[in-house]
Design an enzyme around this catalytic site. Structure first.
Site, PDB file in Angstrom:
ATOM      1  N   HIS A   1      13.914   7.248   3.566  1.00 19.92           N
ATOM      2  CA  HIS A   1      12.143   7.224   3.619  1.00 19.92           C
ATOM      3  C   HIS A   1      11.803   7.224   4.505  1.00 19.92           C
ATOM      4  O   HIS A   1      10.529   6.379   5.240  1.00 19.92           O
ATOM      5  CB  HIS A   1      11.636   5.784   2.594  1.00 19.92           C
ATOM      6  CG  HIS A   1      11.838   6.656   1.132  1.00 19.92           C
ATOM      7  ND1 HIS A   1      12.558   5.752   1.193  1.00 19.92           N
ATOM      8  CD2 HIS A   1      11.780   7.561   0.824  1.00 19.92           C
ATOM      9  CE1 HIS A   1      12.994   6.612  -0.259  1.00 19.92           C
ATOM     10  NE2 HIS A   1      12.071   7.404  -0.460  1.00 19.92           N
TER      11      HIS A   1
ATOM     12  N   GLY B   1      -1.412  -2.684   3.997  1.00 20.47           N
ATOM     13  CA  GLY B   1      -1.415  -1.304   3.045  1.00 20.47           C
ATOM     14  C   GLY B   1      -1.585   0.126   3.740  1.00 20.47           C
ATOM     15  O   GLY B   1      -0.849   1.397   3.427  1.00 20.47           O
TER      16      GLY B   1
ATOM     17  N   ARG C   1      -3.905   1.785   9.538  1.00 17.49           N
ATOM     18  CA  ARG C   1      -4.584   0.217   9.992  1.00 17.49           C
ATOM     19  C   ARG C   1      -3.641  -0.507  10.381  1.00 17.49           C
ATOM     20  O   ARG C   1      -3.289  -0.987  12.079  1.00 17.49           O
ATOM     21  CB  ARG C   1      -4.797  -1.224   8.808  1.00 17.49           C
ATOM     22  CG  ARG C   1      -5.312  -1.920   9.181  1.00 17.49           C
ATOM     23  CD  ARG C   1      -6.176  -2.682   8.188  1.00 17.49           C
ATOM     24  NE  ARG C   1      -6.769  -2.785   7.263  1.00 17.49           N
ATOM     25  CZ  ARG C   1      -7.302  -2.542   5.900  1.00 17.49           C
ATOM     26  NH1 ARG C   1      -6.216  -3.708   5.354  1.00 17.49           N
ATOM     27  NH2 ARG C   1      -8.009  -2.335   4.822  1.00 17.49           N
TER      28      ARG C   1
ATOM     29  N   ARG D   1       6.630  10.190   6.016  1.00 20.31           N
ATOM     30  CA  ARG D   1       5.500  10.618   5.081  1.00 20.31           C
ATOM     31  C   ARG D   1       4.661  10.331   5.328  1.00 20.31           C
ATOM     32  O   ARG D   1       3.027   9.664   5.045  1.00 20.31           O
ATOM     33  CB  ARG D   1       5.898  10.093   3.561  1.00 20.31           C
ATOM     34  CG  ARG D   1       6.840  10.142   3.115  1.00 20.31           C
ATOM     35  CD  ARG D   1       7.421   9.456   1.897  1.00 20.31           C
ATOM     36  NE  ARG D   1       8.472  10.786   1.189  1.00 20.31           N
ATOM     37  CZ  ARG D   1       8.195  10.950  -0.250  1.00 20.31           C
ATOM     38  NH1 ARG D   1       7.103  10.995  -0.487  1.00 20.31           N
ATOM     39  NH2 ARG D   1       9.370  12.053  -0.380  1.00 20.31           N
TER      40      ARG D   1
ATOM     41  N   ARG E   1       2.934  -9.614   4.597  1.00 17.18           N
ATOM     42  CA  ARG E   1       2.024  -8.524   4.822  1.00 17.18           C
ATOM     43  C   ARG E   1       0.230  -8.945   4.622  1.00 17.18           C
ATOM     44  O   ARG E   1      -0.190  -9.990   4.168  1.00 17.18           O
ATOM     45  CB  ARG E   1       2.298  -8.257   2.690  1.00 17.18           C
ATOM     46  CG  ARG E   1       0.350  -7.598   2.031  1.00 17.18           C
ATOM     47  CD  ARG E   1       0.382  -7.399   0.539  1.00 17.18           C
ATOM     48  NE  ARG E   1      -0.392  -7.432   0.234  1.00 17.18           N
ATOM     49  CZ  ARG E   1      -1.500  -6.103   0.370  1.00 17.18           C
ATOM     50  NH1 ARG E   1      -1.592  -5.485   1.196  1.00 17.18           N
ATOM     51  NH2 ARG E   1      -3.095  -6.493  -0.437  1.00 17.18           N
TER      52      ARG E   1
ATOM     53  N   GLY F   1      -2.990  -7.164   3.887  1.00 17.46           N
ATOM     54  CA  GLY F   1      -3.991  -7.036   3.600  1.00 17.46           C
ATOM     55  C   GLY F   1      -5.545  -7.298   2.715  1.00 17.46           C
ATOM     56  O   GLY F   1      -6.468  -8.305   3.511  1.00 17.46           O
ATOM     57  N   SER F   2      -5.728  -6.908   1.847  1.00 19.73           N
ATOM     58  CA  SER F   2      -7.003  -6.579   1.117  1.00 19.73           C
ATOM     59  C   SER F   2      -7.048  -7.692  -0.038  1.00 19.73           C
ATOM     60  O   SER F   2      -6.123  -7.168  -1.078  1.00 19.73           O
ATOM     61  CB  SER F   2      -7.964  -5.585   1.147  1.00 19.73           C
ATOM     62  OG  SER F   2      -7.990  -4.698   1.103  1.00 19.73           O
TER      63      SER F   2
ATOM     64  N   GLU G   1      -4.806  -7.964  -5.621  1.00 19.42           N
ATOM     65  CA  GLU G   1      -4.619  -6.943  -5.434  1.00 19.42           C
ATOM     66  C   GLU G   1      -2.992  -6.223  -5.830  1.00 19.42           C
ATOM     67  O   GLU G   1      -2.839  -6.556  -6.475  1.00 19.42           O
ATOM     68  CB  GLU G   1      -4.275  -7.365  -3.851  1.00 19.42           C
ATOM     69  CG  GLU G   1      -2.945  -8.670  -3.427  1.00 19.42           C
ATOM     70  CD  GLU G   1      -1.813  -8.340  -4.022  1.00 19.42           C
ATOM     71  OE1 GLU G   1      -1.277  -7.486  -3.093  1.00 19.42           O
ATOM     72  OE2 GLU G   1      -1.207  -9.198  -4.223  1.00 19.42           O
ATOM     73  N   MET G   2      -2.537  -5.546  -5.194  1.00 22.34           N
ATOM     74  CA  MET G   2      -1.679  -4.776  -5.590  1.00 22.34           C
ATOM     75  C   MET G   2      -0.164  -4.917  -4.885  1.00 22.34           C
ATOM     76  O   MET G   2       0.762  -3.760  -5.485  1.00 22.34           O
ATOM     77  CB  MET G   2      -1.859  -3.040  -6.351  1.00 22.34           C
ATOM     78  CG  MET G   2      -3.245  -3.216  -6.505  1.00 22.34           C
ATOM     79  SD  MET G   2      -4.502  -1.455  -6.905  1.00 22.34           S
ATOM     80  CE  MET G   2      -2.734  -1.420  -8.430  1.00 22.34           C
ATOM     81  N   GLU G   3      -0.186  -5.598  -4.330  1.00 21.35           N
ATOM     82  CA  GLU G   3       1.432  -5.501  -3.657  1.00 21.35           C
ATOM     83  C   GLU G   3       2.264  -6.950  -3.431  1.00 21.35           C
ATOM     84  O   GLU G   3       3.947  -6.334  -3.143  1.00 21.35           O
ATOM     85  CB  GLU G   3       0.837  -5.105  -1.958  1.00 21.35           C
ATOM     86  CG  GLU G   3       0.912  -3.753  -2.129  1.00 21.35           C
ATOM     87  CD  GLU G   3      -0.055  -3.608  -2.210  1.00 21.35           C
ATOM     88  OE1 GLU G   3      -0.999  -4.362  -1.988  1.00 21.35           O
ATOM     89  OE2 GLU G   3      -0.974  -2.527  -2.441  1.00 21.35           O
TER      90      GLU G   3
ATOM     91  N   SER H   1     -12.171  -8.549   0.398  1.00 21.63           N
ATOM     92  CA  SER H   1     -13.012  -6.898   0.753  1.00 21.63           C
ATOM     93  C   SER H   1     -13.544  -6.250  -0.446  1.00 21.63           C
ATOM     94  O   SER H   1     -14.651  -5.940  -0.197  1.00 21.63           O
ATOM     95  CB  SER H   1     -11.920  -5.632   0.475  1.00 21.63           C
ATOM     96  OG  SER H   1     -11.169  -5.553  -0.216  1.00 21.63           O
ATOM     97  N   ASP H   2     -14.044  -6.948  -1.329  1.00 19.38           N
ATOM     98  CA  ASP H   2     -14.892  -7.454  -3.010  1.00 19.38           C
ATOM     99  C   ASP H   2     -14.718  -8.225  -3.451  1.00 19.38           C
ATOM    100  O   ASP H   2     -13.578  -9.053  -3.353  1.00 19.38           O
ATOM    101  CB  ASP H   2     -14.744  -6.140  -3.465  1.00 19.38           C
ATOM    102  CG  ASP H   2     -12.488  -5.546  -3.456  1.00 19.38           C
ATOM    103  OD1 ASP H   2     -11.776  -4.902  -3.029  1.00 19.38           O
ATOM    104  OD2 ASP H   2     -12.854  -5.919  -4.608  1.00 19.38           O
TER     105      ASP H   2
ATOM    106  N   ARG I   1     -13.432  -2.673   6.853  1.00 19.43           N
ATOM    107  CA  ARG I   1     -12.278  -3.157   6.343  1.00 19.43           C
ATOM    108  C   ARG I   1     -10.984  -2.671   7.321  1.00 19.43           C
ATOM    109  O   ARG I   1     -10.330  -3.613   8.020  1.00 19.43           O
ATOM    110  CB  ARG I   1     -11.957  -2.458   4.856  1.00 19.43           C
ATOM    111  CG  ARG I   1     -12.230  -2.763   3.492  1.00 19.43           C
ATOM    112  CD  ARG I   1     -11.425  -2.153   2.325  1.00 19.43           C
ATOM    113  NE  ARG I   1     -12.338  -2.107   1.286  1.00 19.43           N
ATOM    114  CZ  ARG I   1     -11.658  -1.952   0.680  1.00 19.43           C
ATOM    115  NH1 ARG I   1     -10.634  -2.040   0.073  1.00 19.43           N
ATOM    116  NH2 ARG I   1     -12.508  -2.358  -1.181  1.00 19.43           N
TER     117      ARG I   1
HETATM  118  N1  HPA Z   1      -8.524  -4.174  -7.050  1.00 17.36           N
HETATM  119  C1  HPA Z   1      -7.021  -4.582  -6.384  1.00 17.36           C
HETATM  120  N2  HPA Z   1      -6.429  -4.106  -5.302  1.00 17.36           N
HETATM  121  C2  HPA Z   1      -7.696  -4.356  -4.560  1.00 17.36           C
HETATM  122  C3  HPA Z   1      -9.261  -4.672  -4.754  1.00 17.36           C
HETATM  123  C4  HPA Z   1      -9.376  -4.544  -6.117  1.00 17.36           C
HETATM  124  O1  HPA Z   1     -10.651  -5.178  -5.996  1.00 17.36           O
HETATM  125  N3  HPA Z   1      -9.704  -4.811  -3.525  1.00 17.36           N
HETATM  126  C5  HPA Z   1      -8.452  -4.856  -3.023  1.00 17.36           C
HETATM  127  N4  HPA Z   1      -7.461  -4.558  -3.127  1.00 17.36           N
END
Ligand code: HPA
Length: 236
Positions: A6, A22, A26, A45, A89, A91-92, A182-184, A206-207, A220
């Site tokens: 990869h 992510g 960025r 990729r 990492r 990220g947001s 977040e997701m990582e 970010s939210d 962002r």
């Molecule tokens: N959920 C999951 N991951 C995220 C979010 C969220 O609201 N905002 C930024 N990463």
């Protein structure tokens, strides 16, 4: 032959510290705006990676993609096959509490997850994994030196962005003490444990899942300067 399927870089192309946003664009933004003597070292990729210098110190930046499987593949390959020692990492995140405002900086010292990543990897049966203490301390010191406010918090590393039952988020927050989502981070921390390397995570809000305020994707892309400076100072 490069060592992994990869990443097309040679061993030695990566610095010992890698920042991972992510979004690969960025990563390009960080390289273009913060680094000198930049070399593009991966395009496979579209997961762009760059090595350059920050205040004279070599540092790399590479996209992780979204979600634990993607972060899991790239961070494992960097640790195991590219002699990378530290991954941060950058990220947001979404805020789970009203105490957090948009653009607040959060140093993530622990990650809770319902993901099976760490169990499947064979590294831990725990749902809560910790960032490397040394690296967290360095990020805290860096933020303090730069005069940038931050909070230290546990993230919920979620496998699912679009949940059917919104209440699940609030239950996970309350049961496990997670202030952001977040997701990582969880898969990154699992890989650091598996390979004996160091990992940490710094995110910007970010939210908000409680106030429902949102930033735009342009904001962002551009508004994370403080967080990046904190992380870049830690490269050695
Ligand atoms: N959920 C999951 N991951 C995220 C979010 C969220 O609201 N905002 C930024 N990463």
């Amino acid at each position: 032959m490069t060592p992994t399927p990869h990443i097309e870089s040679d061993v030695g192309d990566f610095a010992s510290t890698v920042l991972m946003p992510g979004d690969p664009l960025r990563a390009k933004y960080i390289a273009d705006n913060f680094l000198d003597d930049v070399k593009t070292i991966n395009k496979v990729r579209g997961m762009l990676a760059f090595t350059g210098t920050y205040k004279g110190r070599k540092v790399s930046v590479m996209g992780s993609g979204m979600g634990m499987p993607s972060m899991g593949i790239y961070s494992f390959e960097l640790f195991k096959f590219y002699n990378v020692e530290k991954i941060i990492r950058v990220g947001s995140c979404g805020a789970y509490t009203e105490d957090l405002n948009l653009y607040d900086v959060v140093i993530v010292d622990q990650a809770w997850s319902e993901s099976s990543f760490a169990k499947t990897l064979g590294v831990s049966m725990d749902d809560r994994l910790f960032a490397s203490k040394d690296l967290v301390k360095k990020l805290e010191n860096s933020a303090t030196r730069l005069g940038i406010d931050f909070v230290k918090a546990c993230t919920h590393s979620s496998d699912v962005f679009y949940r059917q039952n919104f209440d699940d988020f609030m239950r996970i927050r309350d049961d496990n003490g997670c202030s952001v989502v977040e997701m990582e981070a969880f898969s990154l921390y699992a890989n650091a444990i598996a390979t004996g390397k160091q990992a940490a995570c710094i995110v910007t809000v970010s939210d908000s899942l409680v106030t429902h305020e949102l930033t735009s994707s342009d904001e962002r892309q551009n508004a994370f300067t403080n967080m990046m400076k904190i992380a870049l100072e830690v490269a050695d």
